[in-house]
Design a protein around this motif. Structure first.
Motif, PDB file in Angstrom:
ATOM      1  N   SER A  40      81.675  18.148  67.172  1.00 53.83           N
ATOM      2  CA  SER A  40      81.281  19.367  66.859  1.00 53.83           C
ATOM      3  C   SER A  40      82.335  20.385  66.906  1.00 53.83           C
ATOM      4  CB  SER A  40      80.059  19.753  67.751  1.00 53.83           C
ATOM      5  OG  SER A  40      80.176  21.146  68.172  1.00 53.83           O
ATOM      6  N   TYR A  41      83.257  20.342  67.983  1.00 50.41           N
ATOM      7  CA  TYR A  41      84.591  21.503  68.128  1.00 50.41           C
ATOM      8  C   TYR A  41      85.494  21.242  66.861  1.00 50.41           C
ATOM      9  CZ  TYR A  41      82.716  22.103  72.852  1.00 50.41           C
ATOM     10  OH  TYR A  41      82.022  22.618  73.904  1.00 50.41           O
ATOM     11  N   MET A  75      84.264  22.558  63.775  1.00 49.26           N
ATOM     12  CA  MET A  75      84.165  24.197  63.777  1.00 49.26           C
ATOM     13  C   MET A  75      85.816  24.457  63.446  1.00 49.26           C
ATOM     14  SD  MET A  75      82.143  25.596  66.855  1.00 49.26           S
ATOM     15  CE  MET A  75      83.003  24.616  68.082  1.00 49.26           C
ATOM     16  N   LYS A  76      86.530  23.733  63.798  1.00 47.74           N
ATOM     17  CA  LYS A  76      88.130  24.175  63.549  1.00 47.74           C
ATOM     18  C   LYS A  76      88.464  23.837  62.300  1.00 47.74           C
ATOM     19  CE  LYS A  76      89.231  23.100  68.546  1.00 47.74           C
ATOM     20  NZ  LYS A  76      89.557  21.996  69.410  1.00 47.74           N
ATOM     21  N   VAL A  91      95.505  17.638  69.099  1.00 52.45           N
ATOM     22  CA  VAL A  91      94.911  16.418  69.280  1.00 52.45           C
ATOM     23  C   VAL A  91      93.619  16.475  70.232  1.00 52.45           C
ATOM     24  CG1 VAL A  91      95.188  14.010  70.583  1.00 52.45           C
ATOM     25  CG2 VAL A  91      96.998  15.091  69.259  1.00 52.45           C
ATOM     26  N   GLN A  92      92.433  16.508  69.714  1.00 53.75           N
ATOM     27  CA  GLN A  92      91.276  16.897  70.407  1.00 53.75           C
ATOM     28  C   GLN A  92      91.187  16.136  71.787  1.00 53.75           C
ATOM     29  OE1 GLN A  92      89.280  19.373  69.706  1.00 53.75           O
ATOM     30  NE2 GLN A  92      87.710  19.155  71.108  1.00 53.75           N
ATOM     31  N   ASP A 139      98.431  24.133  70.408  1.00 57.97           N
ATOM     32  CA  ASP A 139      97.384  24.257  71.590  1.00 57.97           C
ATOM     33  C   ASP A 139      98.169  24.559  72.884  1.00 57.97           C
ATOM     34  OD1 ASP A 139      94.810  23.487  71.444  1.00 57.97           O
ATOM     35  OD2 ASP A 139      94.980  21.369  71.354  1.00 57.97           O
ATOM     36  N   PHE A 161      99.734  22.763  74.901  1.00 55.81           N
ATOM     37  CA  PHE A 161      99.512  21.457  75.896  1.00 55.81           C
ATOM     38  C   PHE A 161     100.887  20.781  76.214  1.00 55.81           C
ATOM     39  CE2 PHE A 161      94.667  21.420  74.860  1.00 55.81           C
ATOM     40  CZ  PHE A 161      94.482  22.580  75.658  1.00 55.81           C
ATOM     41  N   THR A 191      80.833  26.453  78.697  1.00 55.55           N
ATOM     42  CA  THR A 191      79.973  26.003  77.584  1.00 55.55           C
ATOM     43  C   THR A 191      79.355  24.730  78.064  1.00 55.55           C
ATOM     44  OG1 THR A 191      82.051  25.139  76.535  1.00 55.55           O
ATOM     45  CG2 THR A 191      81.298  27.119  75.595  1.00 55.55           C
ATOM     46  N   LEU A 225      73.202  26.115  75.294  1.00 53.12           N
ATOM     47  CA  LEU A 225      74.388  26.375  75.908  1.00 53.12           C
ATOM     48  C   LEU A 225      74.530  27.318  76.820  1.00 53.12           C
ATOM     49  CD1 LEU A 225      77.250  26.205  73.218  1.00 53.12           C
ATOM     50  CD2 LEU A 225      76.823  24.468  74.866  1.00 53.12           C
ATOM     51  N   GLY A 239      78.934  32.792  71.744  1.00 55.48           N
ATOM     52  CA  GLY A 239      79.450  34.142  71.139  1.00 55.48           C
ATOM     53  C   GLY A 239      80.264  34.943  71.875  1.00 55.48           C
ATOM     54  N   GLY A 240      80.887  34.292  73.042  1.00 55.83           N
ATOM     55  CA  GLY A 240      82.057  35.111  73.830  1.00 55.83           C
ATOM     56  C   GLY A 240      83.551  34.525  73.274  1.00 55.83           C
ATOM     57  N   GLY A 242      84.376  31.012  73.054  1.00 57.20           N
ATOM     58  CA  GLY A 242      84.412  30.043  72.150  1.00 57.20           C
ATOM     59  C   GLY A 242      84.906  30.464  70.598  1.00 57.20           C
ATOM     60  N   VAL A 263      88.894  29.222  68.960  1.00 54.89           N
ATOM     61  CA  VAL A 263      89.304  28.711  67.717  1.00 54.89           C
ATOM     62  C   VAL A 263      90.113  29.647  66.923  1.00 54.89           C
ATOM     63  CG1 VAL A 263      88.150  28.093  65.613  1.00 54.89           C
ATOM     64  CG2 VAL A 263      86.944  27.392  67.666  1.00 54.89           C
TER      65      VAL A 263
HETATM   66  N1  LIG Z   1      92.920  19.719  72.091  1.00 58.31           N
HETATM   67  C1  LIG Z   1      91.930  20.548  72.568  1.00 58.31           C
HETATM   68  N2  LIG Z   1      92.036  21.685  72.122  1.00 58.31           N
HETATM   69  C2  LIG Z   1      90.877  22.332  72.382  1.00 58.31           C
HETATM   70  O1  LIG Z   1      90.939  23.916  72.391  1.00 58.31           O
HETATM   71  C3  LIG Z   1      89.875  22.103  72.962  1.00 58.31           C
HETATM   72  C4  LIG Z   1      89.839  20.525  73.234  1.00 58.31           C
HETATM   73  N3  LIG Z   1      91.018  19.871  73.045  1.00 58.31           N
HETATM   74  N4  LIG Z   1      88.622  20.015  73.530  1.00 58.31           N
HETATM   75  C5  LIG Z   1      87.320  20.727  74.047  1.00 58.31           C
HETATM   76  C6  LIG Z   1      87.649  22.345  74.075  1.00 58.31           C
HETATM   77  C7  LIG Z   1      86.478  23.062  74.032  1.00 58.31           C
HETATM   78  N5  LIG Z   1      86.866  23.835  73.023  1.00 58.31           N
HETATM   79  C8  LIG Z   1      85.847  24.864  72.491  1.00 58.31           C
HETATM   80  C9  LIG Z   1      86.236  25.417  71.234  1.00 58.31           C
HETATM   81  C10 LIG Z   1      85.174  26.255  70.696  1.00 58.31           C
HETATM   82  C11 LIG Z   1      83.964  26.542  71.249  1.00 58.31           C
HETATM   83  C12 LIG Z   1      83.065  27.533  70.735  1.00 58.31           C
HETATM   84  O2  LIG Z   1      83.285  27.973  69.564  1.00 58.31           O
HETATM   85  N6  LIG Z   1      81.699  27.966  70.981  1.00 58.31           N
HETATM   86  C13 LIG Z   1      80.674  28.357  70.487  1.00 58.31           C
HETATM   87  C14 LIG Z   1      79.496  27.936  70.544  1.00 58.31           C
HETATM   88  C15 LIG Z   1      79.396  26.743  69.634  1.00 58.31           C
HETATM   89  C16 LIG Z   1      78.068  26.121  69.542  1.00 58.31           C
HETATM   90  O3  LIG Z   1      77.156  26.718  69.078  1.00 58.31           O
HETATM   91  O4  LIG Z   1      77.977  24.693  69.933  1.00 58.31           O
HETATM   92  C17 LIG Z   1      80.521  29.678  71.448  1.00 58.31           C
HETATM   93  O5  LIG Z   1      80.733  29.660  72.491  1.00 58.31           O
HETATM   94  O6  LIG Z   1      79.801  30.749  70.671  1.00 58.31           O
HETATM   95  C18 LIG Z   1      83.771  26.096  72.351  1.00 58.31           C
HETATM   96  C19 LIG Z   1      84.583  25.114  72.907  1.00 58.31           C
HETATM   97  C20 LIG Z   1      88.044  23.820  72.644  1.00 58.31           C
HETATM   98  N7  LIG Z   1      88.560  22.699  73.009  1.00 58.31           N
END
Ligand SMILES: Nc1nc(=O)c2c([nH]1)NC[C@@H]1CN(c3ccc(C(=O)N[C@@H](CCC(=O)O)C(=O)O)cc3)C=[N+]21
Length: 294
Positions: A48-49, A52-53, A96-97, A120, A122, A233, A247, A268-269, A271, A275
């Motif tokens: 899912s993440y 979105m990316k 790399v996720q 990233d 990292f 989240t 969430l 909506g904060g 997250g 991205v």
């Molecule tokens: N290499 C790597 N880089 C990352 O940046 C990375 C990762 N691994 N692993 C996991 C975490 C988690 N993460 C999020 C990104 C976007 C939302 C996001 O957009 N959330 C929305 C909600 C989305 C929904 O409704 O599911 C919000 O908060 O509004 C959340 C979490 C990036 N990560």
């Protein structure tokens, strides 16, 4: 009542600025930024993440290079893929996720990403530079950068303030603490072995909550007027939703928003800003590369 920081709106504003810059690059050099998004396995949250990316890239005119590898892929094969992306002149950023499957050493893989493409932030060398006074990494990690950007754009002063970070993960808590320190806050890190975290959090002018514990931080823990950035989240069961879950953050929003000065909602904060910071880092990396090679 707290001012609710609309991360989605701020993210949208920054995304349209990025789209304009992508357009300019394309007109001037005939090239657009490229981001490689590598996913191993099929964890639902990761998919899912990553989705979105990739979607955000498409919306902004950034090329996304999708690399989908099976759960059982060997570490050597994953590293080989990273090396190919390092050598690809159309790829300016590599993500790399995380998390990776247990048989793969994350640090080993992240160390192989070229520093110039570590959007990233990292790579251990970039984290090391983040930790050093007077030094800066090429890229700041996206979530911590998102937190500071939200504070700054909301007009919250960081310098000289007491900031408390809840959580000490490599990807959020630790780098967020280092960024706040660089911004001249007095920083305390609260973690699972801290006794009476509430008494420490109550002193904080700024709280960054990144513990991964749903609604752990109660309204009574908040100093009146404090700025609360909620990175949590957490998916909790909700049978009234089609998805079966909703969430929630690490902060009890209902309660905390009565006392805080500023607060970010979940979702909506932070997250959507995370991205956006990834896309911004990719744009910066591409600008650097394209301008040097033309
Ligand atoms: N290499 C790597 N880089 C990352 O940046 C990375 C990762 N691994 N692993 C996991 C975490 C988690 N993460 C999020 C990104 C976007 C939302 C996001 O957009 N959330 C929305 C909600 C989305 C929904 O409704 O599911 C919000 O908060 O509004 C959340 C979490 C990036 N990560």
């Amino acid at each position: 009542m707290a001012t609710v920081i609309d991360g989605k709106a701020v993210a949208q504003t920054i995304r349209s600025e990025i789209a304009d810059e992508v357009q300019l690059l394309s007109q001037k050099y005939g090239k657009v930024p490229g981001l490689a998004v590598v996913i191993v396995g099929h964890r639902k949250d990761s998919q899912s993440y990553v989705g979105m990316k990739r979607k955000a890239c498409a919306e902004l005119g950034i090329n996304s290079f999708d690399v989908d590898l099976p759960e059982q892929v060997s570490q050597a094969e994953l590293i080989k893929q990273v090396h190919e992306l390092n050598a690809n002149p159309d790829v300016h950023g590599i993500l790399v996720q995380l998390p990776l499957p247990k048989h793969i050493n994350e640090e080993k893989v992240l160390t192989e990403i070229s520093l110039e493409k570590d959007v990233d932030g990292f790579h251990p060398l970039n984290i090391g530079k983040l930790a050093m006074k007077g030094r800066d990494p090429l890229f700041l990690p996206c979530t911590p950068k998102a937190c500071l950007e939200l504070l700054q754009r909301s007009g919250v002063t960081i310098k000289g303030k007491k900031a408390v970070v809840v959580g000490r993960s490599n990807i959020v808590g630790l780098p967020a603490s280092l960024l706040l320190l660089k911004a001249d806050a007095t920083v305390t890190i609260v973690h699972s072995h801290t006794s009476q975290p509430e008494s420490i959090i109550r002193e904080a002018d700024i709280v960054i909550a990144a513990a991964g514990q749903p609604k752990m931080i109660k309204g009574s823990w908040i100093k009146p007027g404090a700025a609360i950035i909620d990175v949590g989240t957490n998916a909790v069961d909700d049978s009234t939703r089609k998805s079966g879950y909703r969430l929630v953050g690490d902060v009890d929003f209902e309660e905390a928003s009565k006392t805080a000065g500023w607060i970010t909602p979940v979702p909506g904060g932070v997250g959507p800003m995370t991205v956006t910071m990834l896309l911004k880092n990719t744009l910066e990396g591409a600008k650097c590369y394209i301008e040097q090679n033309n």
